[in-house]
Enzyme design. Structure first.
Site, PDB file in Angstrom:
ATOM      1  N   ARG A 295       0.830  -1.193   0.000  1.00 53.28           N
ATOM      2  CA  ARG A 295       0.000   0.000   0.000  1.00 53.28           C
ATOM      3  C   ARG A 295       0.874   1.256   0.000  1.00 53.28           C
ATOM      4  O   ARG A 295       1.880   1.312   0.710  1.00 53.28           O
ATOM      5  CB  ARG A 295      -0.867  -0.054   1.260  1.00 53.28           C
ATOM      6  CG  ARG A 295      -2.028   0.884   1.329  1.00 53.28           C
ATOM      7  CD  ARG A 295      -2.934   0.389   2.447  1.00 53.28           C
ATOM      8  NE  ARG A 295      -3.943   1.347   2.830  1.00 53.28           N
ATOM      9  CZ  ARG A 295      -4.908   1.083   3.712  1.00 53.28           C
ATOM     10  NH1 ARG A 295      -4.965  -0.111   4.280  1.00 53.28           N
ATOM     11  NH2 ARG A 295      -5.805   1.986   4.019  1.00 53.28           N
TER      12      ARG A 295
ATOM     13  N   SER B 116      -7.123   8.390   5.170  1.00 52.14           N
ATOM     14  CA  SER B 116      -7.440   7.577   3.990  1.00 52.14           C
ATOM     15  C   SER B 116      -8.643   6.685   4.266  1.00 52.14           C
ATOM     16  O   SER B 116      -8.837   6.196   5.381  1.00 52.14           O
ATOM     17  CB  SER B 116      -6.240   6.712   3.606  1.00 52.14           C
ATOM     18  OG  SER B 116      -5.105   7.497   3.317  1.00 52.14           O
TER      19      SER B 116
ATOM     20  N   GLN C 135     -12.887  -7.251   6.427  1.00 55.85           N
ATOM     21  CA  GLN C 135     -12.247  -6.517   7.514  1.00 55.85           C
ATOM     22  C   GLN C 135     -11.441  -7.454   8.404  1.00 55.85           C
ATOM     23  O   GLN C 135     -11.951  -8.469   8.886  1.00 55.85           O
ATOM     24  CB  GLN C 135     -13.309  -5.796   8.352  1.00 55.85           C
ATOM     25  CG  GLN C 135     -14.174  -4.828   7.568  1.00 55.85           C
ATOM     26  CD  GLN C 135     -13.402  -3.625   7.053  1.00 55.85           C
ATOM     27  OE1 GLN C 135     -12.314  -3.335   7.518  1.00 55.85           O
ATOM     28  NE2 GLN C 135     -13.964  -2.926   6.082  1.00 55.85           N
TER      29      GLN C 135
ATOM     30  N   ARG D  75     -44.430  -0.619  24.319  1.00 56.11           N
ATOM     31  CA  ARG D  75     -43.109  -1.223  24.135  1.00 56.11           C
ATOM     32  C   ARG D  75     -43.264  -2.697  23.746  1.00 56.11           C
ATOM     33  O   ARG D  75     -43.884  -3.471  24.476  1.00 56.11           O
ATOM     34  CB  ARG D  75     -42.288  -1.132  25.419  1.00 56.11           C
ATOM     35  CG  ARG D  75     -41.845   0.271  25.781  1.00 56.11           C
ATOM     36  CD  ARG D  75     -41.136   0.281  27.133  1.00 56.11           C
ATOM     37  NE  ARG D  75     -39.928  -0.527  27.107  1.00 56.11           N
ATOM     38  CZ  ARG D  75     -38.712  -0.055  26.810  1.00 56.11           C
ATOM     39  NH1 ARG D  75     -38.567   1.227  26.491  1.00 56.11           N
ATOM     40  NH2 ARG D  75     -37.663  -0.838  26.822  1.00 56.11           N
TER      41      ARG D  75
END
Length: 432
Positions: free
Chosen positions: A109, A118, A141, A199
């Site tokens: 990179r 970046s 990831q 709820r």
């Protein structure tokens, strides 16, 4: 995780389980679509792993459950069998070395795409500029260690067979959201996704979908237009127990327990360990030898390790000790560990092989804890291997688990706990 703010094309919410369309104009399908005779599009897995992480220094190769963090997703990507190539984009030599050890290719990179500012999109576009053969990018990831090959296989099918331009991972959560109070602007909070007067119970509510950051798949032409999400897009819902993302130190111990229980450990089915062989000097002991006034050698070990050995034996695992050094009988008997021991061993692999055959075991049922060059072949051969934290570099490179504890300081007990967790996985898989 690298910033993703530039990489999404906005679109309205889609019905549950349905794809949604992004803002980019109608996109052309990648070349060869619908033509069975042409070469299938090149799908590349790309893990972005720069060395300048601010939250946890070099977190991409920090050991998680004994394995470099990046190793968990590389193992899943390689074993998925759907990628023509698996890459790591990095600017750091150590990360490059680890990536290659796991079988990935490396894209160096540039400094321009390695800045704190970046984005993931910047790095992916740079990668594509150097790799014209790639048609689809699966950006995985490194911080999602509970990823499984089956998830990647299903997403690849959605892209290749169902014609989606982009697919990203989500997790379903049942969390009620409220607006933020801001002084001088909003003094009270308001419900965002519920009626407080009614709820719902968890089982009566489908919940909401949130990005979990595990992966983003997109076709080349979409990325080149400046999007990671857009065109004909869909989400892929991952199981909650597999949705782990590590960002700061506090996430680490939680992720470690999660990956030990729900992580992917490779293609081969785990075998139940029946024999643990442990090197004496540097594993059971800290490697120090003291000599008394009457020329008797004195060594020490940690009581925690003795308890670990006892627990292993109670669970039905044979524990044996080995050493290339000529330890005295008096020293060995003083340890009071009641383990079969072999000393002055010139070929440890041959000795362990003899023990294995004697017990009628396959190599996958043998575990080994070593720390020296002389242990290297055993560490590579057995089904489960480990070294203490202070083991030599060659031994560390040969194993799947590196203990946090040093030799003679709890490494055996730690490895025993690791074995018990893996045995639990074996038992759970057998029940399923």
């Amino acid at each position: 995780m690298d910033a993703l703010e530039k990489g999404a094309a906005t679109s309205g919410p889609a019905p549950r389980g349905r794809p949604s369309r992004g803002r980019p104009p109608k996109l052309q399908r990648s070349r060869g679509a619908g033509r069975g005779l042409e070469k299938p599009p090149h799908l590349a897995a790309l893990v972005l792993a720069r060395g300048g992480s601010k939250g946890i220094p070099l977190k991409n190769i920090k050991r998680l459950a004994g394995v470099p963090l990046i190793g968990w997703v590389l193992r899943a990507a390689l074993d998925a069998g759907v990628f023509q190539s698996v890459w790591v984009s990095t600017d750091h030599d150590e990360i490059e070395n680890v990536a290659k050890q796991f079988g990935a290719q490396v894209h160096r990179r540039s400094s321009e795409t390695s800045k704190d500012s970046s984005t993931s999109l910047d790095a992916i576009v740079e990668f594509l500029n150097y790799h014209n053969e790639v048609d689809i990018v699966g950006n995985i990831q490194a911080t999602s260690p509970c990823l499984h090959p089956t998830d990647l296989q299903k997403v690849a099918e959605m892209i290749r067979e169902e014609g989606y331009d982009s697919v990203f991972s989500v997790v379903r959560r049942h969390q009620f959201r409220w607006s933020e109070i801001q002084k001088g602007v909003r003094e009270v909070t308001e419900p965002l996704n519920l009626n407080p007067a009614k709820r719902p119970r968890r089982q009566d509510w489908d919940g909401e979908l949130y990005e979990n950051g595990s992966f983003y798949f997109a076709k080349r032409h979409l990325i080149e237009m400046g999007y990671l999400q857009g065109g004909k897009m869909a989400y892929y819902e991952m199981r909650a127990e597999h949705s782990v993302d590590i960002d700061v130190d506090i996430d680490w111990p939680i992720a470690e327990q999660r990956v030990l229980r729900f992580g992917y450990f490779g293609k081969e089915k785990l075998k139940e360990i029946k024999l643990l062989v442990c090197n004496i000097d540097g594993c059971l002991t800290n490697g120090h030898i003291y000599v008394s006034g009457d020329q008797k050698e004195i060594i020490s070990y940690d009581v925690k390790d003795a308890i670990g050995i006892s627990l292993l034996k109670k669970s039905g695992i044979e524990v044996r000790l080995i050493s290339e050094r000529a330890c005295s009988k008096q020293t060995l008997s003083a340890l009071k560990l009641d383990c079969k021991t072999e000393v002055s061993v010139s070929d440890k692999l041959a000795t362990v092989d003899e023990w294995r055959k004697e017990m009628g075991l396959c190599w996958k049922e043998v575990a080994y804890l070593g720390n020296e060059v002389s242990d290297e072949e055993c560490l590579k051969r057995v089904g489960l291997s480990a070294v203490p934290a202070d083991a030599c570099s060659r031994a560390q490179k040969a194993v799947g688990y590196i203990c946090k504890c040093s030799g003679g300081r709890g490494a055996i007990r730690e490895f025993a706990e690791h074995i018990f967790l893996l045995l639990e996985k074996v038992n759970n898989s057998c029940q399923k």
